[in-house]
Scaffold this motif. Sequence first.
Motif, PDB file in Angstrom:
ATOM      1  N   TYR A  82       0.869  -1.193   0.000  1.00 39.95           N
ATOM      2  CA  TYR A  82       0.000   0.000   0.000  1.00 39.95           C
ATOM      3  C   TYR A  82       0.898   1.233   0.000  1.00 39.95           C
ATOM      4  O   TYR A  82       2.092   1.161   0.307  1.00 39.95           O
ATOM      5  CB  TYR A  82      -0.968  -0.018   1.196  1.00 39.95           C
ATOM      6  CG  TYR A  82      -0.323  -0.252   2.547  1.00 39.95           C
ATOM      7  CD1 TYR A  82       0.518   0.700   3.127  1.00 39.95           C
ATOM      8  CD2 TYR A  82      -0.549  -1.431   3.247  1.00 39.95           C
ATOM      9  CE1 TYR A  82       1.117   0.472   4.350  1.00 39.95           C
ATOM     10  CE2 TYR A  82       0.049  -1.670   4.488  1.00 39.95           C
ATOM     11  CZ  TYR A  82       0.873  -0.703   5.030  1.00 39.95           C
ATOM     12  OH  TYR A  82       1.467  -0.930   6.242  1.00 39.95           O
ATOM     13  N   GLY A  83       0.314   2.376  -0.332  1.00 39.31           N
ATOM     14  CA  GLY A  83       1.122   3.605  -0.415  1.00 39.31           C
ATOM     15  C   GLY A  83       2.067   3.535  -1.610  1.00 39.31           C
ATOM     16  O   GLY A  83       1.809   2.798  -2.573  1.00 39.31           O
ATOM     17  N   PHE A  84       3.160   4.270  -1.562  1.00 40.44           N
ATOM     18  CA  PHE A  84       4.183   4.298  -2.627  1.00 40.44           C
ATOM     19  C   PHE A  84       3.560   4.164  -4.035  1.00 40.44           C
ATOM     20  O   PHE A  84       2.801   5.033  -4.436  1.00 40.44           O
ATOM     21  CB  PHE A  84       5.260   3.245  -2.372  1.00 40.44           C
ATOM     22  CG  PHE A  84       6.104   3.523  -1.148  1.00 40.44           C
ATOM     23  CD1 PHE A  84       6.647   4.786  -0.920  1.00 40.44           C
ATOM     24  CD2 PHE A  84       6.349   2.535  -0.198  1.00 40.44           C
ATOM     25  CE1 PHE A  84       7.425   5.058   0.209  1.00 40.44           C
ATOM     26  CE2 PHE A  84       7.127   2.791   0.935  1.00 40.44           C
ATOM     27  CZ  PHE A  84       7.648   4.058   1.127  1.00 40.44           C
ATOM     28  N   GLY A 270      -9.053  -8.440  -8.815  1.00 42.75           N
ATOM     29  CA  GLY A 270      -8.153  -8.389  -7.666  1.00 42.75           C
ATOM     30  C   GLY A 270      -8.940  -8.125  -6.401  1.00 42.75           C
ATOM     31  O   GLY A 270     -10.162  -8.270  -6.387  1.00 42.75           O
ATOM     32  N   VAL A 271      -8.257  -7.741  -5.331  1.00 41.46           N
ATOM     33  CA  VAL A 271      -8.976  -7.362  -4.125  1.00 41.46           C
ATOM     34  C   VAL A 271      -8.998  -5.838  -4.044  1.00 41.46           C
ATOM     35  O   VAL A 271      -8.048  -5.172  -4.444  1.00 41.46           O
ATOM     36  CB  VAL A 271      -8.388  -7.996  -2.833  1.00 41.46           C
ATOM     37  CG1 VAL A 271      -8.311  -9.511  -2.958  1.00 41.46           C
ATOM     38  CG2 VAL A 271      -7.029  -7.413  -2.478  1.00 41.46           C
ATOM     39  N   GLY A 272     -10.092  -5.304  -3.569  1.00 37.67           N
ATOM     40  CA  GLY A 272     -10.236  -3.850  -3.502  1.00 37.67           C
ATOM     41  C   GLY A 272     -11.199  -3.472  -2.397  1.00 37.67           C
ATOM     42  O   GLY A 272     -11.775  -4.336  -1.736  1.00 37.67           O
ATOM     43  N   THR A 273     -11.355  -2.167  -2.213  1.00 34.86           N
ATOM     44  CA  THR A 273     -12.240  -1.688  -1.148  1.00 34.86           C
ATOM     45  C   THR A 273     -13.127  -0.582  -1.674  1.00 34.86           C
ATOM     46  O   THR A 273     -12.659   0.326  -2.350  1.00 34.86           O
ATOM     47  CB  THR A 273     -11.407  -1.154   0.027  1.00 34.86           C
ATOM     48  OG1 THR A 273     -10.542  -2.187   0.488  1.00 34.86           O
ATOM     49  CG2 THR A 273     -12.292  -0.717   1.182  1.00 34.86           C
ATOM     50  N   VAL A 274     -14.413  -0.692  -1.361  1.00 35.08           N
ATOM     51  CA  VAL A 274     -15.352   0.377  -1.702  1.00 35.08           C
ATOM     52  C   VAL A 274     -15.688   1.111  -0.408  1.00 35.08           C
ATOM     53  O   VAL A 274     -16.222   0.515   0.526  1.00 35.08           O
ATOM     54  CB  VAL A 274     -16.616  -0.185  -2.384  1.00 35.08           C
ATOM     55  CG1 VAL A 274     -17.505   0.955  -2.865  1.00 35.08           C
ATOM     56  CG2 VAL A 274     -16.235  -1.093  -3.553  1.00 35.08           C
ATOM     57  N   THR A 291      -7.947   0.673  -4.960  1.00 32.65           N
ATOM     58  CA  THR A 291      -7.559  -0.446  -5.828  1.00 32.65           C
ATOM     59  C   THR A 291      -6.308  -1.151  -5.304  1.00 32.65           C
ATOM     60  O   THR A 291      -5.562  -1.714  -6.069  1.00 32.65           O
ATOM     61  CB  THR A 291      -7.346   0.072  -7.267  1.00 32.65           C
ATOM     62  OG1 THR A 291      -6.324   1.089  -7.238  1.00 32.65           O
ATOM     63  CG2 THR A 291      -8.606   0.681  -7.829  1.00 32.65           C
ATOM     64  N   ARG A 292      -6.108  -1.104  -3.996  1.00 29.34           N
ATOM     65  CA  ARG A 292      -4.898  -1.705  -3.399  1.00 29.34           C
ATOM     66  C   ARG A 292      -5.297  -2.563  -2.194  1.00 29.34           C
ATOM     67  O   ARG A 292      -6.431  -2.521  -1.744  1.00 29.34           O
ATOM     68  CB  ARG A 292      -3.971  -0.588  -2.910  1.00 29.34           C
ATOM     69  CG  ARG A 292      -4.666   0.261  -1.867  1.00 29.34           C
ATOM     70  CD  ARG A 292      -3.787   1.275  -1.183  1.00 29.34           C
ATOM     71  NE  ARG A 292      -4.478   1.885  -0.065  1.00 29.34           N
ATOM     72  CZ  ARG A 292      -5.322   2.895  -0.143  1.00 29.34           C
ATOM     73  NH1 ARG A 292      -5.606   3.441  -1.315  1.00 29.34           N
ATOM     74  NH2 ARG A 292      -5.908   3.379   0.934  1.00 29.34           N
ATOM     75  N   ILE A 293      -4.342  -3.300  -1.675  1.00 25.34           N
ATOM     76  CA  ILE A 293      -4.549  -3.938  -0.370  1.00 25.34           C
ATOM     77  C   ILE A 293      -4.411  -2.812   0.643  1.00 25.34           C
ATOM     78  O   ILE A 293      -3.582  -1.916   0.481  1.00 25.34           O
ATOM     79  CB  ILE A 293      -3.535  -5.081  -0.120  1.00 25.34           C
ATOM     80  CG1 ILE A 293      -3.938  -5.929   1.088  1.00 25.34           C
ATOM     81  CG2 ILE A 293      -2.121  -4.550   0.086  1.00 25.34           C
ATOM     82  CD1 ILE A 293      -4.998  -6.944   0.808  1.00 25.34           C
TER      83      ILE A 293
END
Length: 448
Positions: A82-84, A270-274, A291-293
């Motif tokens: 995550y980040g970067f 992939g895995v994502g978060t809403v 769109t990240r872990i």
Amino acid sequence: MFKKVLIANRGEIALRVLRTCKEMGINTVAVYSKADADSLHVRFADEAVCIGPAPSSESYLKIPHIMAAAEITNADAIHPGYGFLSENAKFSKICEEHGIKFIGASPEMIDGMGDKASAKSTMIKAGVPTVPGSEGLLKDLAHAKKSAKEIGYPVMMKATAGGGGKGMRIIKSEGELEKAWESARTEAKAAFGNDGMYMEKFIEEPRHIEIQIAGDQFGNYCHLSERDCSVQRRHQKLCEETPSPFMTDKLREKMGEAAIKAAAAVKYEGVGTVEFLVDKNRNFYFMEMNTRIQVEHTITEEVINFDLIKEQIKIAAGHKISGANYYPQMHAIQCRINAEDPFNDFRPSPGAITTYHSPGGHGVRVDTHAYAGYVIPPHYDSMISKLITVAQTREEAIEKMERALSEYVIEGIKTTIPFHIQLMKDPKFREGNVTTKFMDTFELKPED
Ligand code: MV4
């Protein structure tokens, strides 16, 4: 399956990804800056490549250096953590062009969700609830005035390139509009090089509740229930939990369905978060899609008994998901332990950890790269550990967290442990009566 994954990150998340790779029989490549030569992710990886000096702009964000490391080690995939570079469309595209699988979203997906006004239009078309507001971008001040009148004050103006609250303004009446319009645009231009603005009804004291989703390349989607991230300070999450104390079975069904609609509308892979805002009447509104872990993926793992990094890697390698949704079987809480002084406005406190003792026992998980003698560099994020407890009930998870926090010894630097101890004892927190305004009135008692 991939043979070798390069992990384009540092700290606890680099370790987290490394551990799952090992369990899956995948070789690992760590990359590190000169400040991180003694880091655990370097020690535990099969190979490690130095990618530059301490500042992230010259190492962890330097795409050519990371691509060079991937090429010389012959990695067939890159996990960005995550980040970067995790939501950097250019990086995702360059990986694609080099035949290296980016374990994350496609460049188009990152761009599509990164522009908040266009992400919102996509969601409206897909039938996902959004906050009532302007359609698309505001053309000029007159348009902003007209929009605000239609929506009804108070309104919120948001930067389309925004995130983290930058370029965001609450406007209570027309008299405040012109000044807010000018200052928000200036701020957004400076921060993102994009001063596009849109407007919404201001939701008072919302909760931040997000739904974890997964999708595969065969068009299967599922949700993995929610996380409540309402305990935040200056848009930094401090503590997360699942299930949300505000959740009902009916609301979870509705939000889960909306999150799947959102994922399906963009063919998410992939895995994502809403992320949703939830108001006091349990109306919910799409806010953003990540769109990240995420940092807080751990609590979902604990309550559904599922390795999300493993799932992410499997989906990237072309595996199918079952398509069934997952529901919490337990209650999990995560406290982010930062190298910050909570008694001094959460000021960063880098330096050497002289004593380190981590908590343990049943239902306690510690995700960290810290150890006795480790020196926290001043160049990066101040999060040094994630303490997670899991139990049958919320009360037990809180009690376990209090116990685990009291066992946690980190000396040599200041940490947010004393804050979390007080948070766990707070009556409002105990009741689950927490909105995004919680930290505005939380008063830290002096240490005795
Ligand atoms: C809002 C809002 C109230 N009304 N939108 C903050 C970050 C950005 N991603 C969206 N944010 C908000 N949008 C409307 N229409 C309140 C916030 C907000 C917030 C949201 C989630 C978590 C913490 C927050 C803290 C302050 C404001």
